[in-house]
Write a protein that holds these residues in place. Structure first.
Motif, short mmCIF file in Angstrom:
data_model
loop_
_atom_site.label_atom_id
_atom_site.label_comp_id
_atom_site.label_asym_id
_atom_site.label_seq_id
_atom_site.Cartn_x
_atom_site.Cartn_y
_atom_site.Cartn_z
N GLN A 7 0.82 -1.22 0.00
CA GLN A 7 0.00 0.00 0.00
C GLN A 7 0.85 1.26 0.00
N VAL A 8 1.98 1.25 0.69
CA VAL A 8 2.82 2.45 0.73
C VAL A 8 3.32 2.81 -0.67
N LEU A 9 3.60 1.82 -1.51
CA LEU A 9 4.01 2.11 -2.89
C LEU A 9 2.86 2.70 -3.69
N ILE A 10 1.67 2.17 -3.49
CA ILE A 10 0.50 2.72 -4.16
C ILE A 10 0.29 4.18 -3.75
N ASP A 11 0.41 4.44 -2.45
CA ASP A 11 0.26 5.82 -1.95
C ASP A 11 1.30 6.74 -2.56
N ILE A 12 2.54 6.27 -2.67
CA ILE A 12 3.62 7.06 -3.27
C ILE A 12 3.31 7.36 -4.73
N GLU B 236 11.86 10.83 -4.85
CA GLU B 236 11.78 11.95 -3.89
C GLU B 236 10.49 11.88 -3.08
N VAL B 237 9.39 11.58 -3.72
CA VAL B 237 8.11 11.44 -3.02
C VAL B 237 8.21 10.29 -2.01
N ALA B 238 8.87 9.21 -2.38
CA ALA B 238 9.02 8.05 -1.49
C ALA B 238 9.76 8.43 -0.20
N LYS B 239 10.72 9.34 -0.31
CA LYS B 239 11.47 9.77 0.88
C LYS B 239 10.54 10.39 1.91
N ASP B 240 9.49 11.10 1.47
CA ASP B 240 8.52 11.68 2.40
C ASP B 240 7.75 10.60 3.15
N LYS C 112 9.28 7.83 4.06
CA LYS C 112 10.36 7.09 4.72
C LYS C 112 10.66 5.77 4.02
N ILE C 113 10.55 5.77 2.69
CA ILE C 113 10.82 4.60 1.86
C ILE C 113 11.97 4.94 0.92
N GLU C 114 12.95 4.06 0.85
CA GLU C 114 14.04 4.23 -0.09
C GLU C 114 13.81 3.28 -1.27
N LEU C 115 13.82 3.85 -2.46
CA LEU C 115 13.59 3.06 -3.66
C LEU C 115 14.90 2.79 -4.39
N ASN C 116 15.00 1.59 -4.90
CA ASN C 116 16.09 1.19 -5.78
C ASN C 116 15.54 1.30 -7.20
N LEU C 117 16.14 2.17 -8.01
CA LEU C 117 15.63 2.44 -9.35
C LEU C 117 16.37 1.63 -10.39
N GLY C 118 15.61 0.98 -11.25
CA GLY C 118 16.21 0.20 -12.34
C GLY C 118 17.02 1.06 -13.30
N CYS C 119 16.70 2.34 -13.39
CA CYS C 119 17.45 3.23 -14.29
C CYS C 119 18.86 3.50 -13.76
N ASP C 120 19.13 3.15 -12.51
CA ASP C 120 20.47 3.32 -11.93
C ASP C 120 21.29 2.05 -11.95
N TRP C 121 20.70 0.94 -12.37
CA TRP C 121 21.43 -0.32 -12.41
C TRP C 121 22.47 -0.27 -13.53
N THR C 122 23.51 -1.08 -13.39
CA THR C 122 24.58 -1.06 -14.41
C THR C 122 24.57 -2.28 -15.31
N ALA D 256 11.05 0.22 -10.36
CA ALA D 256 11.51 0.64 -9.04
C ALA D 256 11.07 -0.41 -8.03
N GLU D 257 11.88 -0.54 -6.97
CA GLU D 257 11.55 -1.49 -5.91
C GLU D 257 12.03 -0.95 -4.57
N ILE D 258 11.40 -1.42 -3.52
CA ILE D 258 11.81 -1.04 -2.17
C ILE D 258 13.17 -1.66 -1.88
N LYS D 259 14.08 -0.85 -1.36
CA LYS D 259 15.42 -1.37 -1.00
C LYS D 259 15.34 -2.28 0.18
#
Length: 124
Positions: A14-19, A97-101, A103-113, A121-124
């Motif tokens: 639910q927190v991801l849906i809210d974000i 940035e919205v997730a930080k509000d 208190k969720i840290e997201l791991n973004l697929g666009c940052d993967w190497t 995106a996924e919860i770290k």
């Protein structure tokens, strides 16, 4: 966020849906959730693996989608679905940035190497 996208998020934390709902209100580009962009069964995940669009087979290597801790998006540019990488990255950083509000840290697929996955995106 439209009802079709919300329906595709059924089973996602639910927190991801809210974000995502909050982020959609002032996103730099409008976005929606694609089919299989939310919760996935092992069979659905395996199907994506067999199409080589995922590194997780759904059985031996699980995806964060299978536990409701991930989502994928696509953009709507002039009413047309888009996976434009620079624009996806801008939206994903906005969502992060919205997730930080929340208190969720997201791991973004666009940052993967190794396997860059811009709409993921996924919860770290």
């Amino acid at each position: 966020m439209n009802q079709r996208s919300l329906d595709r998020l059924k089973g996602v934390k639910q927190v991801l849906i809210d974000i995502l709902i909050e982020a959609s209100k002032d996103s730099p580009y409008p976005f929606e959730i694609p089919p299989f962009g939310g919760m996935r069964t092992a069979e659905e995940q395996n199907g994506l693996f067999l199409k080589t669009v995922s590194k997780c087979d759904g059985y031996n290597k699980l995806s964060a989608h299978q536990s409701g801790k991930a989502f994928d998006i696509f953009l709507l540019i002039n009413g047309t679905a888009s996976w434009d990488k620079p624009r996806l990255k801008a939206v994903m950083y906005h969502i992060k940035e919205v997730a930080k509000d929340h208190k969720i840290e997201l791991n973004l697929g666009c940052d993967w190497t190794k396997f860059v996955d811009y709409p993921h995106a996924e919860i770290k």
